[in-house]
Design a protein around this motif. Structure first.
Motif, PDB file in Angstrom:
ATOM      1  N   ASP A 292       0.799  -1.227   0.000  1.00  0.00           N
ATOM      2  CA  ASP A 292       0.000   0.000   0.000  1.00  0.00           C
ATOM      3  C   ASP A 292       0.834   1.280   0.000  1.00  0.00           C
ATOM      4  OD1 ASP A 292      -2.650   1.021  -0.175  1.00  0.00           O
ATOM      5  OD2 ASP A 292      -2.516   1.689   1.896  1.00  0.00           O
ATOM      6  N   VAL A 293       2.072   1.188  -0.503  1.00  0.00           N
ATOM      7  CA  VAL A 293       2.882   2.403  -0.658  1.00  0.00           C
ATOM      8  C   VAL A 293       2.313   3.185  -1.836  1.00  0.00           C
ATOM      9  CG1 VAL A 293       5.190   3.313  -1.134  1.00  0.00           C
ATOM     10  CG2 VAL A 293       4.924   1.277   0.289  1.00  0.00           C
ATOM     11  N   ASN A 294       2.261   4.492  -1.710  1.00  0.00           N
ATOM     12  CA  ASN A 294       1.695   5.369  -2.741  1.00  0.00           C
ATOM     13  C   ASN A 294       2.369   5.136  -4.093  1.00  0.00           C
ATOM     14  OD1 ASN A 294       1.628   8.049  -4.344  1.00  0.00           O
ATOM     15  ND2 ASN A 294       0.038   8.314  -2.806  1.00  0.00           N
ATOM     16  N   VAL A 295       1.558   5.039  -5.144  1.00  0.00           N
ATOM     17  CA  VAL A 295       2.064   4.713  -6.481  1.00  0.00           C
ATOM     18  C   VAL A 295       3.069   5.763  -6.983  1.00  0.00           C
ATOM     19  CG1 VAL A 295       0.127   5.847  -7.680  1.00  0.00           C
ATOM     20  CG2 VAL A 295       1.373   3.991  -8.804  1.00  0.00           C
ATOM     21  N   HIS A 296       2.865   7.030  -6.623  1.00  0.00           N
ATOM     22  CA  HIS A 296       3.793   8.089  -7.056  1.00  0.00           C
ATOM     23  C   HIS A 296       5.156   7.935  -6.382  1.00  0.00           C
ATOM     24  CE1 HIS A 296       0.586  10.068  -9.210  1.00  0.00           C
ATOM     25  NE2 HIS A 296      -0.165  10.119  -8.116  1.00  0.00           N
TER      26      HIS A 296
ATOM     27  N   SER B  17      -3.181  -0.095   9.850  1.00  0.00           N
ATOM     28  CA  SER B  17      -4.154  -0.763   8.978  1.00  0.00           C
ATOM     29  C   SER B  17      -4.853   0.193   8.007  1.00  0.00           C
ATOM     30  CB  SER B  17      -5.205  -1.500   9.807  1.00  0.00           C
ATOM     31  OG  SER B  17      -5.971  -0.601  10.563  1.00  0.00           O
ATOM     32  N   ILE B  18      -4.762   1.500   8.242  1.00  0.00           N
ATOM     33  CA  ILE B  18      -5.420   2.434   7.316  1.00  0.00           C
ATOM     34  C   ILE B  18      -4.506   2.807   6.156  1.00  0.00           C
ATOM     35  CG2 ILE B  18      -6.944   3.366   9.095  1.00  0.00           C
ATOM     36  CD1 ILE B  18      -5.201   5.848   9.216  1.00  0.00           C
ATOM     37  N   GLY B  19      -3.254   2.309   6.174  1.00  0.00           N
ATOM     38  CA  GLY B  19      -2.343   2.479   5.040  1.00  0.00           C
ATOM     39  C   GLY B  19      -2.087   3.922   4.661  1.00  0.00           C
TER      40      GLY B  19
ATOM     41  N   SER C  33       5.447   5.125   4.795  1.00  0.00           N
ATOM     42  CA  SER C  33       5.824   6.099   3.761  1.00  0.00           C
ATOM     43  C   SER C  33       4.928   7.340   3.812  1.00  0.00           C
ATOM     44  CB  SER C  33       5.755   5.454   2.375  1.00  0.00           C
ATOM     45  OG  SER C  33       4.452   4.961   2.122  1.00  0.00           O
ATOM     46  N   ALA C  34       3.648   7.141   4.162  1.00  0.00           N
ATOM     47  CA  ALA C  34       2.715   8.273   4.244  1.00  0.00           C
ATOM     48  C   ALA C  34       3.082   9.211   5.384  1.00  0.00           C
ATOM     49  CB  ALA C  34       1.294   7.757   4.427  1.00  0.00           C
ATOM     50  N   VAL C  35       3.490   8.644   6.525  1.00  0.00           N
ATOM     51  CA  VAL C  35       3.890   9.468   7.680  1.00  0.00           C
ATOM     52  C   VAL C  35       5.131  10.280   7.332  1.00  0.00           C
ATOM     53  CG1 VAL C  35       4.703   9.420  10.057  1.00  0.00           C
ATOM     54  CG2 VAL C  35       2.860   7.917   9.370  1.00  0.00           C
TER      55      VAL C  35
END
Length: 489
Positions: free
Chosen positions: A43-47, A224-226, A261-263
Protein backbone atom coordinates in the motif's frame (compact mmCIF):
# COMPACT_ATOMS: atom_id res chain seq x y z
CA UNK A 1 7.85 -9.96 12.34
CA UNK A 2 6.94 -6.44 11.11
CA UNK A 3 5.79 -6.30 7.44
CA UNK A 4 6.46 -10.02 6.96
CA UNK A 5 4.98 -10.19 3.45
CA UNK A 6 6.90 -7.15 2.21
CA UNK A 7 10.14 -8.46 3.72
CA UNK A 8 9.65 -11.87 2.08
CA UNK A 9 8.95 -10.32 -1.35
CA UNK A 10 11.93 -7.93 -1.22
CA UNK A 11 14.31 -10.68 -0.11
CA UNK A 12 13.00 -12.96 -2.84
CA UNK A 13 13.62 -10.31 -5.51
CA UNK A 14 17.16 -9.58 -4.32
CA UNK A 15 17.81 -13.32 -3.87
CA UNK A 16 17.01 -13.98 -7.54
CA UNK A 17 19.31 -11.12 -8.52
CA UNK A 18 22.12 -12.58 -6.38
CA UNK A 19 21.70 -16.04 -7.94
CA UNK A 20 21.64 -14.76 -11.52
CA UNK A 21 24.70 -15.96 -13.46
CA UNK A 22 24.72 -12.79 -15.58
CA UNK A 23 23.15 -9.49 -14.50
CA UNK A 24 21.99 -7.73 -17.66
CA UNK A 25 19.34 -5.12 -18.43
CA UNK A 26 16.55 -7.73 -18.51
CA UNK A 27 17.45 -9.17 -15.08
CA UNK A 28 17.78 -5.65 -13.62
CA UNK A 29 14.35 -4.64 -15.00
CA UNK A 30 12.68 -7.80 -13.67
CA UNK A 31 14.20 -7.29 -10.19
CA UNK A 32 13.14 -3.67 -10.07
CA UNK A 33 9.64 -4.67 -11.20
CA UNK A 34 9.35 -7.26 -8.39
CA UNK A 35 10.50 -4.71 -5.80
CA UNK A 36 7.96 -2.13 -7.02
CA UNK A 37 5.13 -4.70 -7.03
CA UNK A 38 6.00 -5.66 -3.43
CA UNK A 39 5.84 -2.00 -2.36
CA UNK A 40 2.50 -1.44 -4.11
CA UNK A 41 1.07 -4.56 -2.42
CA UNK A 42 2.18 -3.05 0.92
CA UNK A 43 0.00 0.00 0.00
CA UNK A 44 2.88 2.40 -0.66
CA UNK A 45 1.69 5.37 -2.74
CA UNK A 46 2.06 4.71 -6.48
CA UNK A 47 3.79 8.09 -7.06
CA UNK A 48 6.40 7.30 -4.38
CA UNK A 49 7.02 3.87 -5.94
CA UNK A 50 7.38 5.43 -9.40
CA UNK A 51 9.90 7.93 -8.01
CA UNK A 52 11.87 5.12 -6.33
CA UNK A 53 12.02 3.19 -9.62
CA UNK A 54 13.26 6.23 -11.55
CA UNK A 55 15.90 7.08 -8.94
CA UNK A 56 17.31 3.53 -8.92
CA UNK A 57 17.43 3.49 -12.74
CA UNK A 58 19.27 6.82 -12.81
CA UNK A 59 21.77 5.63 -10.19
CA UNK A 60 22.68 2.39 -12.03
CA UNK A 61 24.17 2.14 -15.50
CA UNK A 62 25.09 -1.49 -16.19
CA UNK A 63 27.01 -0.64 -19.36
CA UNK A 64 29.25 1.88 -17.58
CA UNK A 65 29.93 -0.32 -14.52
CA UNK A 66 33.69 -0.72 -14.04
CA UNK A 67 35.20 -4.17 -14.42
CA UNK A 68 35.58 -5.92 -11.05
CA UNK A 69 32.67 -4.12 -9.38
CA UNK A 70 29.77 -6.28 -8.22
CA UNK A 71 26.61 -5.30 -10.11
CA UNK A 72 24.51 -7.03 -7.46
CA UNK A 73 26.01 -4.92 -4.67
CA UNK A 74 25.60 -1.71 -6.68
CA UNK A 75 21.92 -2.43 -7.37
CA UNK A 76 21.23 -3.51 -3.77
CA UNK A 77 22.93 -0.35 -2.41
CA UNK A 78 20.81 1.84 -4.70
CA UNK A 79 17.61 0.04 -3.62
CA UNK A 80 18.51 0.37 0.09
CA UNK A 81 19.28 4.08 -0.40
CA UNK A 82 15.88 4.71 -2.00
CA UNK A 83 13.98 2.65 0.58
CA UNK A 84 15.61 4.73 3.34
CA UNK A 85 14.64 7.93 1.51
CA UNK A 86 11.08 6.61 1.16
CA UNK A 87 10.46 6.49 4.94
CA UNK A 88 12.91 9.16 6.15
CA UNK A 89 11.16 12.49 7.04
CA UNK A 90 14.62 14.09 7.56
CA UNK A 91 13.45 15.54 10.88
CA UNK A 92 15.20 14.82 14.17
CA UNK A 93 12.71 13.56 16.81
CA UNK A 94 12.35 15.14 20.26
CA UNK A 95 14.22 13.40 23.08
CA UNK A 96 13.28 13.60 26.80
CA UNK A 97 15.85 15.09 29.18
CA UNK A 98 16.86 13.16 32.28
CA UNK A 99 16.41 14.62 35.82
CA UNK A 100 13.66 17.09 34.84
CA UNK A 101 9.88 16.77 34.26
CA UNK A 102 9.10 15.92 30.61
CA UNK A 103 5.39 16.19 29.77
CA UNK A 104 4.27 14.08 26.80
CA UNK A 105 0.73 14.28 25.42
CA UNK A 106 -0.71 11.38 23.37
CA UNK A 107 -3.34 12.02 20.69
CA UNK A 108 -4.83 9.79 18.01
CA UNK A 109 -7.82 8.22 16.31
CA UNK A 110 -10.33 6.04 18.10
CA UNK A 111 -9.25 2.40 18.07
CA UNK A 112 -5.62 3.10 17.16
CA UNK A 113 -4.33 1.51 20.39
CA UNK A 114 -3.44 4.83 22.02
CA UNK A 115 -4.06 3.87 25.68
CA UNK A 116 -2.07 0.63 25.36
CA UNK A 117 0.73 2.52 23.57
CA UNK A 118 0.91 5.05 26.44
CA UNK A 119 1.68 2.18 28.84
CA UNK A 120 4.23 0.63 26.45
CA UNK A 121 5.96 4.00 26.09
CA UNK A 122 6.09 4.51 29.87
CA UNK A 123 7.30 0.93 30.43
CA UNK A 124 10.05 1.31 27.81
CA UNK A 125 11.56 4.26 29.68
CA UNK A 126 10.90 2.80 33.14
CA UNK A 127 13.02 -0.25 32.22
CA UNK A 128 15.85 2.15 31.40
CA UNK A 129 15.80 3.84 34.79
CA UNK A 130 13.35 6.71 34.18
CA UNK A 131 10.72 7.71 36.75
CA UNK A 132 7.52 7.51 34.66
CA UNK A 133 3.82 8.13 35.34
CA UNK A 134 0.51 7.99 33.44
CA UNK A 135 -2.43 10.45 33.50
CA UNK A 136 -5.81 9.44 32.04
CA UNK A 137 -7.53 12.54 30.59
CA UNK A 138 -9.89 10.47 28.42
CA UNK A 139 -13.39 11.10 29.76
CA UNK A 140 -15.10 10.51 26.39
CA UNK A 141 -14.71 6.71 26.12
CA UNK A 142 -16.38 4.54 28.75
CA UNK A 143 -13.85 2.31 30.48
CA UNK A 144 -10.80 4.32 29.36
CA UNK A 145 -9.61 4.96 32.93
CA UNK A 146 -10.22 1.31 33.87
CA UNK A 147 -8.09 0.17 30.93
CA UNK A 148 -5.22 2.54 31.76
CA UNK A 149 -5.46 1.62 35.46
CA UNK A 150 -5.26 -2.10 34.66
CA UNK A 151 -2.32 -1.66 32.25
CA UNK A 152 -0.42 0.64 34.62
CA UNK A 153 -0.96 -1.66 37.62
CA UNK A 154 0.31 -4.65 35.65
CA UNK A 155 3.41 -2.71 34.57
CA UNK A 156 3.85 -1.18 38.07
CA UNK A 157 3.65 2.38 36.76
CA UNK A 158 2.05 5.14 38.93
CA UNK A 159 -1.16 6.57 37.41
CA UNK A 160 -3.71 9.34 37.94
CA UNK A 161 -7.35 9.59 36.87
CA UNK A 162 -10.88 10.21 38.17
CA UNK A 163 -14.25 8.46 38.08
CA UNK A 164 -16.15 11.62 39.14
CA UNK A 165 -14.46 14.55 37.34
CA UNK A 166 -15.85 14.99 33.80
CA UNK A 167 -13.57 17.82 32.63
CA UNK A 168 -10.48 16.27 30.95
CA UNK A 169 -8.51 19.54 31.25
CA UNK A 170 -8.92 19.55 35.06
CA UNK A 171 -7.79 15.90 35.30
CA UNK A 172 -4.80 16.51 33.01
CA UNK A 173 -3.60 19.58 34.91
CA UNK A 174 -4.11 18.00 38.35
CA UNK A 175 -2.34 14.81 37.28
CA UNK A 176 0.63 16.64 35.77
CA UNK A 177 0.97 18.87 38.85
CA UNK A 178 0.78 15.87 41.22
CA UNK A 179 3.57 13.99 39.47
CA UNK A 180 5.64 17.13 38.90
CA UNK A 181 5.73 17.71 42.69
CA UNK A 182 6.96 14.12 43.17
CA UNK A 183 9.84 14.76 40.72
CA UNK A 184 8.69 12.35 38.01
CA UNK A 185 10.85 12.59 34.87
CA UNK A 186 8.33 11.45 32.26
CA UNK A 187 4.63 12.36 32.68
CA UNK A 188 2.46 10.84 29.94
CA UNK A 189 -1.05 12.25 29.37
CA UNK A 190 -3.56 10.05 27.51
CA UNK A 191 -6.35 12.01 25.80
CA UNK A 192 -9.67 11.06 24.17
CA UNK A 193 -9.57 9.30 20.80
CA UNK A 194 -11.06 11.36 18.01
CA UNK A 195 -11.82 11.52 14.28
CA UNK A 196 -10.37 14.20 12.04
CA UNK A 197 -13.82 15.63 11.43
CA UNK A 198 -14.84 15.79 15.13
CA UNK A 199 -14.48 19.49 15.88
CA UNK A 200 -15.64 19.29 19.54
CA UNK A 201 -12.93 16.75 20.39
CA UNK A 202 -10.35 18.79 18.47
CA UNK A 203 -11.27 21.77 20.63
CA UNK A 204 -10.80 19.63 23.75
CA UNK A 205 -7.38 18.51 22.48
CA UNK A 206 -6.31 22.15 21.99
CA UNK A 207 -7.50 23.11 25.49
CA UNK A 208 -5.49 20.31 27.12
CA UNK A 209 -2.44 21.18 25.03
CA UNK A 210 -2.63 24.86 26.02
CA UNK A 211 -3.30 23.95 29.66
CA UNK A 212 -0.49 21.45 30.35
CA UNK A 213 2.02 22.89 27.83
CA UNK A 214 3.52 19.50 26.78
CA UNK A 215 7.17 19.19 25.77
CA UNK A 216 6.14 16.75 23.03
CA UNK A 217 2.87 15.71 21.36
CA UNK A 218 2.85 12.13 20.04
CA UNK A 219 0.37 11.08 17.40
CA UNK A 220 -0.56 7.37 17.60
CA UNK A 221 -1.49 5.94 14.21
CA UNK A 222 -3.05 2.64 13.14
CA UNK A 223 -1.04 0.98 10.32
CA UNK A 224 -4.15 -0.76 8.98
CA UNK A 225 -5.42 2.43 7.32
CA UNK A 226 -2.34 2.48 5.04
CA UNK A 227 -1.95 5.56 2.83
CA UNK A 228 -4.85 7.28 4.63
CA UNK A 229 -2.35 7.92 7.44
CA UNK A 230 -1.07 10.89 5.45
CA UNK A 231 -4.44 12.69 5.44
CA UNK A 232 -5.05 11.95 9.13
CA UNK A 233 -1.59 13.13 10.18
CA UNK A 234 -1.98 16.34 8.18
CA UNK A 235 -5.41 16.99 9.74
CA UNK A 236 -4.02 16.64 13.27
CA UNK A 237 -0.85 18.58 12.44
CA UNK A 238 -2.94 21.52 11.24
CA UNK A 239 -4.45 21.79 14.75
CA UNK A 240 -1.53 21.01 17.10
CA UNK A 241 2.23 20.81 16.81
CA UNK A 242 2.84 17.05 16.47
CA UNK A 243 6.43 16.33 17.51
CA UNK A 244 6.56 12.63 16.65
CA UNK A 245 4.53 9.58 15.60
CA UNK A 246 4.08 6.02 16.86
CA UNK A 247 2.67 3.52 14.33
CA UNK A 248 0.76 0.58 15.85
CA UNK A 249 -0.40 -2.85 14.57
CA UNK A 250 2.53 -3.21 12.16
CA UNK A 251 2.75 -6.92 12.96
CA UNK A 252 -0.65 -7.84 11.58
CA UNK A 253 -1.40 -5.72 8.54
CA UNK A 254 -0.20 -5.73 4.94
CA UNK A 255 -0.75 -1.97 4.57
CA UNK A 256 2.07 -1.07 6.99
CA UNK A 257 4.42 0.02 4.20
CA UNK A 258 1.89 2.58 3.06
CA UNK A 259 1.52 3.88 6.61
CA UNK A 260 5.27 4.33 7.09
CA UNK A 261 5.82 6.10 3.76
CA UNK A 262 2.72 8.27 4.24
CA UNK A 263 3.89 9.47 7.68
CA UNK A 264 7.33 10.32 6.28
CA UNK A 265 5.63 12.47 3.62
CA UNK A 266 4.17 14.65 6.41
CA UNK A 267 7.70 15.29 7.80
CA UNK A 268 6.80 13.74 11.17
CA UNK A 269 9.47 11.42 12.61
CA UNK A 270 8.36 7.93 13.69
CA UNK A 271 9.92 7.11 17.08
CA UNK A 272 8.41 3.70 17.92
CA UNK A 273 6.41 0.97 16.22
CA UNK A 274 3.90 -1.33 17.90
CA UNK A 275 4.39 -4.98 16.91
CA UNK A 276 1.88 -6.84 19.08
CA UNK A 277 -0.50 -6.74 22.03
CA UNK A 278 2.01 -7.48 24.81
CA UNK A 279 3.83 -4.72 26.67
CA UNK A 280 7.20 -5.81 25.21
CA UNK A 281 5.92 -5.72 21.61
CA UNK A 282 7.26 -2.21 21.15
CA UNK A 283 10.35 -1.35 19.10
CA UNK A 284 12.45 1.79 18.82
CA UNK A 285 12.23 2.88 15.19
CA UNK A 286 15.54 3.59 13.48
CA UNK A 287 15.35 3.82 9.71
CA UNK A 288 18.59 2.17 8.53
CA UNK A 289 18.44 -0.85 10.91
CA UNK A 290 14.72 -1.21 10.03
CA UNK A 291 15.47 -1.41 6.29
CA UNK A 292 18.40 -3.76 6.94
CA UNK A 293 16.14 -6.10 8.95
CA UNK A 294 13.44 -5.87 6.27
CA UNK A 295 15.96 -7.11 3.67
CA UNK A 296 17.24 -9.91 5.93
CA UNK A 297 20.47 -8.10 6.85
CA UNK A 298 19.63 -8.06 10.56
CA UNK A 299 20.46 -5.36 13.09
CA UNK A 300 23.67 -6.39 14.87
CA UNK A 301 24.23 -2.97 16.59
CA UNK A 302 20.66 -3.17 17.96
CA UNK A 303 21.25 -6.73 19.15
CA UNK A 304 24.50 -5.71 20.88
CA UNK A 305 22.62 -2.85 22.59
CA UNK A 306 20.07 -5.34 23.92
CA UNK A 307 22.94 -7.39 25.35
CA UNK A 308 24.47 -4.22 26.84
CA UNK A 309 21.11 -3.34 28.48
CA UNK A 310 21.30 -6.63 30.40
CA UNK A 311 24.59 -5.38 31.98
CA UNK A 312 26.20 -8.82 31.73
CA UNK A 313 29.63 -7.19 32.09
CA UNK A 314 28.74 -6.30 35.69
CA UNK A 315 28.47 -10.02 36.52
CA UNK A 316 32.19 -10.44 37.25
CA UNK A 317 31.66 -13.83 38.89
CA UNK A 318 30.15 -15.29 35.71
CA UNK A 319 32.86 -13.76 33.50
CA UNK A 320 35.57 -15.26 35.70
CA UNK A 321 33.89 -18.69 35.53
CA UNK A 322 33.57 -18.51 31.73
CA UNK A 323 37.25 -17.61 31.39
CA UNK A 324 38.08 -20.79 33.32
CA UNK A 325 35.65 -22.88 31.26
CA UNK A 326 33.13 -23.32 34.09
CA UNK A 327 29.40 -23.27 33.37
CA UNK A 328 26.80 -24.53 35.85
CA UNK A 329 23.08 -25.19 35.57
CA UNK A 330 22.49 -22.05 37.67
CA UNK A 331 24.42 -20.03 35.08
CA UNK A 332 22.26 -21.56 32.36
CA UNK A 333 19.11 -20.56 34.29
CA UNK A 334 20.37 -16.96 34.60
CA UNK A 335 21.02 -16.81 30.86
CA UNK A 336 17.48 -18.07 30.20
CA UNK A 337 16.20 -15.23 32.42
CA UNK A 338 18.28 -12.72 30.43
CA UNK A 339 16.90 -14.12 27.17
CA UNK A 340 13.34 -13.57 28.45
CA UNK A 341 14.22 -9.96 29.37
CA UNK A 342 15.47 -9.18 25.85
CA UNK A 343 11.95 -9.22 24.42
CA UNK A 344 9.93 -11.31 21.95
CA UNK A 345 11.87 -14.13 20.25
CA UNK A 346 10.73 -13.11 16.77
CA UNK A 347 12.13 -9.61 17.30
CA UNK A 348 15.49 -10.98 18.50
CA UNK A 349 15.72 -13.52 15.66
CA UNK A 350 15.01 -10.86 13.02
CA UNK A 351 18.01 -8.87 14.32
CA UNK A 352 20.37 -11.73 13.42
CA UNK A 353 21.64 -11.45 9.81
CA UNK A 354 20.22 -14.14 7.53
CA UNK A 355 17.11 -14.91 9.53
CA UNK A 356 13.90 -14.44 7.60
CA UNK A 357 10.31 -14.19 8.66
CA UNK A 358 9.79 -17.82 7.68
CA UNK A 359 12.23 -19.04 10.32
CA UNK A 360 10.04 -18.27 13.35
CA UNK A 361 6.31 -17.68 13.02
CA UNK A 362 4.11 -16.20 15.77
CA UNK A 363 3.01 -19.75 16.63
CA UNK A 364 6.62 -20.96 16.61
CA UNK A 365 7.62 -18.03 18.82
CA UNK A 366 5.00 -18.99 21.41
CA UNK A 367 6.19 -22.61 21.30
CA UNK A 368 9.81 -21.52 21.85
CA UNK A 369 8.86 -19.35 24.82
CA UNK A 370 6.77 -22.17 26.32
CA UNK A 371 9.72 -24.57 25.91
CA UNK A 372 12.08 -22.10 27.58
CA UNK A 373 9.70 -21.63 30.53
CA UNK A 374 9.41 -25.43 30.84
CA UNK A 375 13.22 -25.74 31.00
CA UNK A 376 13.36 -23.03 33.67
CA UNK A 377 10.67 -24.88 35.65
CA UNK A 378 12.82 -28.06 35.53
CA UNK A 379 15.89 -26.17 36.79
CA UNK A 380 13.74 -24.64 39.57
CA UNK A 381 13.16 -28.19 40.84
CA UNK A 382 16.89 -28.87 41.34
CA UNK A 383 18.79 -28.52 44.62
CA UNK A 384 21.82 -26.28 45.25
CA UNK A 385 24.30 -29.12 44.74
CA UNK A 386 22.92 -29.82 41.27
CA UNK A 387 22.69 -26.13 40.36
CA UNK A 388 26.25 -25.24 41.40
CA UNK A 389 28.10 -28.42 40.36
CA UNK A 390 30.78 -27.66 37.76
CA UNK A 391 29.80 -30.78 35.79
CA UNK A 392 26.05 -31.11 36.26
CA UNK A 393 25.74 -33.55 33.35
CA UNK A 394 28.22 -35.97 34.94
CA UNK A 395 26.44 -35.69 38.32
CA UNK A 396 23.07 -36.66 36.80
CA UNK A 397 24.53 -39.49 34.73
CA UNK A 398 26.32 -41.00 37.74
CA UNK A 399 23.20 -40.74 39.95
CA UNK A 400 20.24 -41.43 37.63
CA UNK A 401 17.71 -41.23 40.48
CA UNK A 402 18.06 -37.45 40.28
CA UNK A 403 16.23 -37.45 36.91
CA UNK A 404 13.08 -38.95 38.46
CA UNK A 405 13.14 -36.64 41.51
CA UNK A 406 13.50 -33.47 39.42
CA UNK A 407 10.83 -34.68 36.95
CA UNK A 408 8.34 -35.21 39.81
CA UNK A 409 9.08 -31.76 41.25
CA UNK A 410 8.60 -30.02 37.88
CA UNK A 411 5.62 -32.10 36.78
CA UNK A 412 7.36 -33.25 33.58
CA UNK A 413 8.60 -36.54 32.17
CA UNK A 414 12.06 -37.99 32.85
CA UNK A 415 12.81 -37.58 29.13
CA UNK A 416 12.26 -33.80 29.43
CA UNK A 417 14.87 -33.63 32.22
CA UNK A 418 17.29 -35.74 30.15
CA UNK A 419 16.82 -33.44 27.14
CA UNK A 420 17.62 -30.41 29.32
CA UNK A 421 20.82 -32.02 30.60
CA UNK A 422 21.86 -32.78 27.00
CA UNK A 423 21.35 -29.10 26.09
CA UNK A 424 23.29 -28.00 29.17
CA UNK A 425 26.11 -30.41 28.27
CA UNK A 426 26.47 -28.81 24.80
CA UNK A 427 26.64 -25.31 26.30
CA UNK A 428 29.21 -26.40 28.90
CA UNK A 429 31.41 -28.06 26.25
CA UNK A 430 31.40 -24.91 24.13
CA UNK A 431 32.38 -22.77 27.15
CA UNK A 432 35.28 -25.14 27.92
CA UNK A 433 36.53 -24.98 24.32
CA UNK A 434 36.32 -21.17 24.29
CA UNK A 435 38.29 -20.98 27.56
CA UNK A 436 41.13 -23.05 26.04
CA UNK A 437 41.65 -20.47 23.29
CA UNK A 438 44.19 -18.05 24.74
CA UNK A 439 43.35 -14.38 24.27
CA UNK A 440 39.81 -15.05 23.08
CA UNK A 441 38.22 -13.15 26.00
CA UNK A 442 39.57 -9.94 27.50
CA UNK A 443 39.23 -8.86 31.15
CA UNK A 444 35.66 -7.62 30.73
CA UNK A 445 34.40 -10.81 29.14
CA UNK A 446 34.24 -9.40 25.59
CA UNK A 447 35.54 -11.31 22.60
CA UNK A 448 38.97 -9.73 22.14
CA UNK A 449 39.62 -7.71 18.99
CA UNK A 450 43.13 -9.12 18.96
CA UNK A 451 41.86 -12.66 18.47
CA UNK A 452 43.70 -14.54 15.72
CA UNK A 453 41.83 -15.54 12.52
CA UNK A 454 42.70 -19.19 13.19
CA UNK A 455 40.98 -18.97 16.61
CA UNK A 456 37.88 -17.40 15.08
CA UNK A 457 37.83 -20.17 12.48
CA UNK A 458 38.10 -22.89 15.14
CA UNK A 459 35.40 -21.31 17.29
CA UNK A 460 33.13 -20.92 14.25
CA UNK A 461 33.61 -24.62 13.36
CA UNK A 462 32.78 -25.70 16.92
CA UNK A 463 29.72 -23.41 17.11
CA UNK A 464 28.44 -24.56 13.71
CA UNK A 465 28.59 -28.18 14.94
CA UNK A 466 26.47 -27.26 17.98
CA UNK A 467 23.84 -25.23 16.08
CA UNK A 468 20.76 -26.80 14.51
CA UNK A 469 21.49 -27.40 10.75
CA UNK A 470 18.37 -25.55 9.55
CA UNK A 471 19.30 -22.55 11.73
CA UNK A 472 22.88 -22.62 10.39
CA UNK A 473 21.59 -22.65 6.82
CA UNK A 474 19.47 -19.54 7.51
CA UNK A 475 22.61 -17.77 8.79
CA UNK A 476 24.46 -18.53 5.54
CA UNK A 477 26.41 -21.56 6.73
CA UNK A 478 29.79 -21.39 8.48
CA UNK A 479 30.86 -18.34 6.45
CA UNK A 480 27.69 -16.47 7.48
CA UNK A 481 28.26 -17.37 11.14
CA UNK A 482 31.87 -16.16 10.89
CA UNK A 483 30.72 -12.84 9.40
CA UNK A 484 28.24 -12.37 12.27
CA UNK A 485 30.98 -13.05 14.84
CA UNK A 486 33.22 -10.44 13.20
CA UNK A 487 30.45 -7.84 13.63
CA UNK A 488 30.24 -8.63 17.36
CA UNK A 489 33.99 -8.02 17.85
Amino acid sequence: MVLADLSRSLRSALGKLSNASIINEQVFTETLGEICRALLEADVNVHLVKQLRENVRQAISLEETAVGLSKYRLIKSAVVRELIRLIDPEVKPWQPIKNKPNIVMFIGLQGSGKTTTCTKYAYHYMKRGWKTALVCADTFRAGAFDQLKQNATKARIPFYGSYTESDPLVIAMEGVETFRKDNFELIIVDTSGRHAQDESLFEEMLQISNGIQPDNIIFVMDASIGQACQLQAKAFKSKVNIGSVIVTKLDSHAKGGGALSAVAATKSPIIFIGTGEHIDDFELFKIEPFISTLLGGGDVPGLIKKFDDLKLKDNKELIEKLKHGQFTLRDMYEQFQNLMKMGPFGQIMSMIPGFGTEYISKHGEQESQARLKKMMCIIDSMNDNELDHFDGAKLFKSQTGRYARVARGAGVSIRDVQDLIVQYSKFAQMVKKMAKMKGLMNATGDVSKAVKPSQTQRLTTQMSQSIDPSMLQQMGGSLGLQAIMRQFQ
